[in-house]
Design a protein around this motif. Structure first.
Motif, PDB file in Angstrom:
ATOM      1  N   ARG A 272      50.723  32.901  40.423  1.00  0.00           N
ATOM      2  CA  ARG A 272      50.724  34.048  39.517  1.00  0.00           C
ATOM      3  C   ARG A 272      49.347  34.711  39.444  1.00  0.00           C
ATOM      4  N   THR A 273      48.381  34.026  40.052  1.00  0.00           N
ATOM      5  CA  THR A 273      47.020  34.576  40.096  1.00  0.00           C
ATOM      6  C   THR A 273      46.614  34.756  41.549  1.00  0.00           C
ATOM      7  N   ALA A 274      45.911  35.847  41.816  1.00  0.00           N
ATOM      8  CA  ALA A 274      45.358  36.044  43.153  1.00  0.00           C
ATOM      9  C   ALA A 274      43.872  36.361  43.029  1.00  0.00           C
ATOM     10  N   VAL A 275      43.120  35.942  44.026  1.00  0.00           N
ATOM     11  CA  VAL A 275      41.706  36.328  44.102  1.00  0.00           C
ATOM     12  C   VAL A 275      41.549  37.176  45.359  1.00  0.00           C
ATOM     13  N   LEU A 276      40.998  38.369  45.188  1.00  0.00           N
ATOM     14  CA  LEU A 276      40.803  39.267  46.323  1.00  0.00           C
ATOM     15  C   LEU A 276      39.317  39.535  46.474  1.00  0.00           C
ATOM     16  N   SER A 277      38.802  39.286  47.667  1.00  0.00           N
ATOM     17  CA  SER A 277      37.373  39.557  47.847  1.00  0.00           C
ATOM     18  C   SER A 277      37.043  39.864  49.289  1.00  0.00           C
ATOM     19  N   TYR A 278      35.742  40.008  49.553  1.00  0.00           N
ATOM     20  CA  TYR A 278      35.245  40.403  50.878  1.00  0.00           C
ATOM     21  C   TYR A 278      33.765  40.038  50.952  1.00  0.00           C
ATOM     22  N   GLY A 279      33.240  39.977  52.155  1.00  0.00           N
ATOM     23  CA  GLY A 279      31.805  39.718  52.351  1.00  0.00           C
ATOM     24  C   GLY A 279      31.357  38.417  51.706  1.00  0.00           C
ATOM     25  N   ALA A 280      30.116  38.389  51.223  1.00  0.00           N
ATOM     26  CA  ALA A 280      29.545  37.164  50.656  1.00  0.00           C
ATOM     27  C   ALA A 280      30.385  36.657  49.485  1.00  0.00           C
ATOM     28  N   SER A 281      30.937  37.566  48.691  1.00  0.00           N
ATOM     29  CA  SER A 281      31.737  37.135  47.523  1.00  0.00           C
ATOM     30  C   SER A 281      32.999  36.402  47.945  1.00  0.00           C
ATOM     31  N   ALA A 282      33.480  36.681  49.154  1.00  0.00           N
ATOM     32  CA  ALA A 282      34.685  36.008  49.633  1.00  0.00           C
ATOM     33  C   ALA A 282      34.424  34.519  49.836  1.00  0.00           C
ATOM     34  N   ARG A 283      33.168  34.176  50.116  1.00  0.00           N
ATOM     35  CA  ARG A 283      32.838  32.749  50.263  1.00  0.00           C
ATOM     36  C   ARG A 283      32.935  32.064  48.909  1.00  0.00           C
ATOM     37  N   THR A 284      32.442  32.720  47.868  1.00  0.00           N
ATOM     38  CA  THR A 284      32.578  32.184  46.515  1.00  0.00           C
ATOM     39  C   THR A 284      34.057  32.089  46.154  1.00  0.00           C
ATOM     40  N   ALA A 285      34.794  33.130  46.505  1.00  0.00           N
ATOM     41  CA  ALA A 285      36.216  33.164  46.173  1.00  0.00           C
ATOM     42  C   ALA A 285      36.948  31.975  46.801  1.00  0.00           C
ATOM     43  N   ALA A 343      47.507  48.290  42.119  1.00  0.00           N
ATOM     44  CA  ALA A 343      48.063  47.150  41.385  1.00  0.00           C
ATOM     45  C   ALA A 343      49.202  47.522  40.443  1.00  0.00           C
ATOM     46  N   GLY A 344      49.422  48.805  40.200  1.00  0.00           N
ATOM     47  CA  GLY A 344      50.485  49.197  39.283  1.00  0.00           C
ATOM     48  C   GLY A 344      50.232  48.623  37.896  1.00  0.00           C
ATOM     49  N   ARG A 345      51.225  47.913  37.336  1.00  0.00           N
ATOM     50  CA  ARG A 345      51.056  47.382  35.977  1.00  0.00           C
ATOM     51  C   ARG A 345      50.382  46.005  35.968  1.00  0.00           C
ATOM     52  N   ARG A 346      50.115  45.451  37.157  1.00  0.00           N
ATOM     53  CA  ARG A 346      49.460  44.135  37.197  1.00  0.00           C
ATOM     54  C   ARG A 346      48.023  44.258  36.724  1.00  0.00           C
ATOM     55  N   LYS A 347      47.544  43.155  36.166  1.00  0.00           N
ATOM     56  CA  LYS A 347      46.193  43.167  35.609  1.00  0.00           C
ATOM     57  C   LYS A 347      45.160  42.930  36.728  1.00  0.00           C
ATOM     58  N   VAL A 348      44.125  43.714  36.719  1.00  0.00           N
ATOM     59  CA  VAL A 348      43.016  43.481  37.657  1.00  0.00           C
ATOM     60  C   VAL A 348      41.812  43.029  36.844  1.00  0.00           C
ATOM     61  N   VAL A 349      41.332  41.828  37.150  1.00  0.00           N
ATOM     62  CA  VAL A 349      40.194  41.268  36.418  1.00  0.00           C
ATOM     63  C   VAL A 349      38.945  41.376  37.291  1.00  0.00           C
ATOM     64  N   ARG A 350      37.979  42.142  36.810  1.00  0.00           N
ATOM     65  CA  ARG A 350      36.752  42.303  37.585  1.00  0.00           C
ATOM     66  C   ARG A 350      35.759  41.189  37.238  1.00  0.00           C
ATOM     67  N   VAL A 351      35.186  40.615  38.281  1.00  0.00           N
ATOM     68  CA  VAL A 351      34.103  39.642  38.066  1.00  0.00           C
ATOM     69  C   VAL A 351      32.894  40.183  38.818  1.00  0.00           C
ATOM     70  N   ILE A 364      34.548  32.925  38.522  1.00  0.00           N
ATOM     71  CA  ILE A 364      35.915  33.268  38.948  1.00  0.00           C
ATOM     72  C   ILE A 364      36.926  32.393  38.209  1.00  0.00           C
ATOM     73  N   ILE A 365      36.602  31.110  38.112  1.00  0.00           N
ATOM     74  CA  ILE A 365      37.512  30.179  37.433  1.00  0.00           C
ATOM     75  C   ILE A 365      37.639  30.550  35.956  1.00  0.00           C
ATOM     76  N   ALA A 366      36.517  30.918  35.347  1.00  0.00           N
ATOM     77  CA  ALA A 366      36.541  31.323  33.939  1.00  0.00           C
ATOM     78  C   ALA A 366      37.416  32.563  33.764  1.00  0.00           C
ATOM     79  N   ALA A 367      37.345  33.477  34.711  1.00  0.00           N
ATOM     80  CA  ALA A 367      38.149  34.698  34.641  1.00  0.00           C
ATOM     81  C   ALA A 367      39.626  34.366  34.779  1.00  0.00           C
ATOM     82  N   ALA A 368      39.923  33.358  35.594  1.00  0.00           N
ATOM     83  CA  ALA A 368      41.319  32.957  35.797  1.00  0.00           C
ATOM     84  C   ALA A 368      41.871  32.283  34.545  1.00  0.00           C
ATOM     85  N   GLU A 369      40.990  31.614  33.799  1.00  0.00           N
ATOM     86  CA  GLU A 369      41.433  30.890  32.604  1.00  0.00           C
ATOM     87  C   GLU A 369      41.515  31.791  31.382  1.00  0.00           C
ATOM     88  N   ALA A 370      40.835  32.932  31.438  1.00  0.00           N
ATOM     89  CA  ALA A 370      40.753  33.806  30.249  1.00  0.00           C
ATOM     90  C   ALA A 370      42.099  34.428  29.908  1.00  0.00           C
TER      91      ALA A 370
END
Lengths: 370, 309
Positions: A272-285, A343-351, A364-370
């Motif tokens: 139910r959760t997805a993480v989308l990233s790119y570049g250096a942040s994708a490694r953290t993701a 994303a339409g009505r889906r929530k996009v959480v910016r980190v 990222i984990i904190a954002a997923a738990e919020a």
């Protein structure tokens, strides 16, 4: 096949030579300078040419001139230099001259923090030059991918007659990782071939997506301009000539999306959760997703390698399958704007983190738990 | 019709009577123009640019160069529109950057004759940095700078070559900035061939352009011209013909200038026409190609290991 330990920036230079790049023009700027250093050393060995120009404006101009003369060409820079390249980058898009521009992103705006990493040039890569225009930007997440995407950048630039931006960052550029270098002769290369005769050749034919490009000095005498032009390259203001051109040029990537849009997906059924990233942040993701999965959570991971054009359909499909998408970025939220659009009505959480430090897995984990 | 002018154009008296629309067929030199494509030019009638373009065409013709082997690179402005009318490889670039584009092209194709065509604003204001660095490198490009002391295309703003005190739309009370002497700048920066003439002295321009294009290194030819539409009107300098005539009256050949006493030279305000510098300096792409040859040969002896030091 050789296994080597090298920096992302070195891998870019090696990838360029493997892809057939034979001309480099650039201006020194941290944190991209290693690309120029390796090119100055390696290009003459393969019969290529290197020049250090008087500024980044000239560097961008010179690589376009070099490609018009028939050599596959590249430059590399970072934020301030990328700003200076914008006008001629637009020229390359307008005149459909293939070339590769490496932007090893550093913290901006202005001089900012030259040695600190950032992903702050995402929107500049898309809209930095004036006017509507097509552009491709690729973003590697490892040293090996820096090599592969540089090769891809050259092939896409040649195939679609477009400038391609390799949007990397200080972390990937300066990080050292082992890389298996292929035999350069075995690397697939796209070459422009003109089969028409000079009499019938139309350098900007609107019949098809990409007319073949003839280099100067080979019997195809034609005009190249940054003005709106007709099918043979001459300036025009006639709507019946301008409009087919506009349609072709601004639609050429959309009609070939499957070939251009590169991304990696690692989906789990029921997530139910997805993480989308790119570049250096994708490694953290990746790291954050691994930790979440270890705790039994189901998470989808989407890594965009092609940033521009944005992989709209794939992200839309991702959004349909989950409730929220977390977008970690080393900026104040740039690619997140595109994700929100799809994303339409889906929530996009910016980190976001725009102070030169990496986004951490905990954020990222904190954002997923919020 | 003056015989020596006809001769320079390779025209007979009979041919000179041919109506303009048939000139292209009648004359071999004019075959180097793109006849039906883009004429008439965008230039105001009476402009000196047509004369300068004629000189360039004749210079290339005189050298017997194949059209395919010539590339014309231009920036933005009235002068920079010149390549569109000529049947060579033509690259119309961004404002001020003609020499930077030309540098890349020359490196890719050292065998081609690359000619950068610029106005004074294009070459010396926005493009000033590229101008001095191209000269410093002595790269084999011919820079043709048509100097009309004004930004014509945008409607008559002062340029880096507008004389002090002259008016422009952005200098309504007279220009307060001292101008650049174009040739002096090129000579100081290292150009291996520098010459100056005017739009009035068309045959002199032919000759200097031929020499410039034949020169291996960086060449500069300053063609002093005029803009009767903007600069002429705002400064009350008369018609195009008046301004053309003024080029004759306010210039002297270098040979005459050299005969003046130091005091007279100091006091001279006339445009000095002639070849101002010839320097035997190595050309950039030739030197770089030597380096490439050395490195490729070394690689052939020592099998290539990618990236291994």
């Amino acid at each position: 096949m050789t296994i080597k330990l090298m920096q992302g920036n070195e891998a870019i230079a090696q990838g360029a030579i493997a892809a057939g790049c034979r001309f480099y023009a650039g201006y020194p700027i941290t944190p991209s300078t290693e690309v120029a250093e390796v090119m100055s050393r390696e290009l003459p060995k393969v019969g290529g040419k290197f020049i250090q120009m008087e500024d980044e404006i000239a560097s961008m101009a010179a690589i376009i001139g070099g490609r018009v003369g028939g050599l596959k060409s590249m430059t590399a820079t970072s934020g301030p230099g990328f700003s200076l390249m914008q006008e001629n980058l637009g020229y390359a898009a307008m005149a459909e001259i293939p070339c590769v521009i490496v932007n090893v992103q550093r913290l901006g705006p202005s001089t900012g923090q030259p040695t600190a990493a950032s992903q702050g040039d995402v929107m500049q890569a898309r809209w930095g030059t004036h006017g509507d225009h097509p552009i491709i930007a690729l973003s590697p997440i490892s040293v090996a991918q820096s090599f592969d995407l540089t090769v891809k950048a050259f092939n896409l630039s040649e195939k679609y007659r477009t400038p391609v931006i390799l949007l990397t960052d200080e972390i990937i550029g300066h990080m050292r990782e082992p890389i298996e270098l292929p035999d350069f002769n075995s690397v697939e290369k796209f070459e422009q071939v003109v089969t028409e005769s000079p009499e019938t050749y139309k350098p900007y034919s609107n019949n098809g997506d990409v007319p073949p490009m003839a280099a100067f000095g080979r019997g195809y005498r034609y005009h190249i301009t940054g003005l709106f032009h007709d099918e043979v390259g001459f300036p025009t203001q006639r709507l019946d000539e301008v409009e087919p051109w506009l349609e072709r040029v601004n639609g050429k990537f959309e009609r070939n999306a499957d070939d251009i849009l590169l991304y990696e997906t690692d989906y789990q059924p029921g997530a139910r959760t997805a993480v989308l990233s790119y570049g250096a942040s994708a490694r953290t993701a990746r790291h954050a997703v691994k930790q979440m999965r270890a705790r039994g959570e189901k998470v989808n991971l989407f890594t965009a390698l092609t940033i521009w054009p944005f992989p709209e359909t794939a992200v839309e499909a991702l959004a349909d399958s989950v409730e929220r998408i977390i977008v970690p970025e080393m900026n104040l939220g740039q690619l997140a704007l595109e994700v929100e659009r799809m994303a339409g009505r889906r929530k996009v959480v910016r980190v976001n983190r725009a102070n030169g430090e990496m986004v951490t897995p905990d954020m990222i984990i904190a954002a997923a738990e919020a | 019709m003056v015989d020596h002018i006809l001769e320079a154009h390779h025209l007979t008296k009979q041919e000179a009577q041919i109506p303009p629309e048939d000139w292209f067929e009648a004359n071999e030199t004019l075959q180097k123009l793109r006849k039906h494509k883009k004429f008439p030019t965008i230039w105001c009638s009476g402009c000196g640019l047509g004369v300068v373009m004629g000189a360039l065409i004749r210079a290339i013709d005189h050298l017997g160069l194949d059209n395919d082997q010539v590339a014309l690179v231009a920036g933005i402005g009235c002068t920079a529109r010149m390549p569109v009318y000529m049947d060579f490889n033509t690259l119309h670039t961004t404002h001020g950057r003609a020499l930077a584009f030309a540098t890349g092209l020359k490196i890719a194709r050292p065998d081609m004759k690359v000619i950068a065509i610029m106005g004074d604003g294009d070459a010396l204001a926005i493009g000033g940095n590229h101008f001095i660095h191209a000269a410093r490198r002595n790269i084999g490009i011919t820079a043709l700078v048509v100097n009309n002391s004004i930004y014509g295309m945008t409607g008559g703003q002062y340029s880096p070559t507008t004389p002090v005190g002259m008016r422009a739309t952005t200098a309504p009370y007279g220009n307060v900035e001292p101008p650049f002497p174009i040739c002096d700048l090129a000579m100081a920066a290292g150009a291996s061939y520098v010459a100056r003439s005017t739009a009035f002295h068309a045959l002199e321009l032919d000759k200097y352009l031929s020499e410039a294009i034949a020169n291996d290194g960086f060449s500069l030819v300053e063609a002093v011209s005029y803009c009767h539409t903007t600069y002429g009107r705002i400064n009350k300098l008369g018609t195009a013909a008046d301004m053309m005539r003024a080029l004759k009256d306010t210039s002297i050949p270098k040979a005459s200038y050299d005969k003046l006493s130091p005091e007279e030279q100091q006091a001279n305000t006339k445009i000095v026409r002639g070849v101002l510098q010839r320097k035997n300096r190595p050309e950039y792409t030739q030197i770089y190609n030597l380096l490439v040859e050395q490195q490729t040969q070394r690689e052939e002896i020592r099998p290539r290991n990618t990236g291994r030091r």
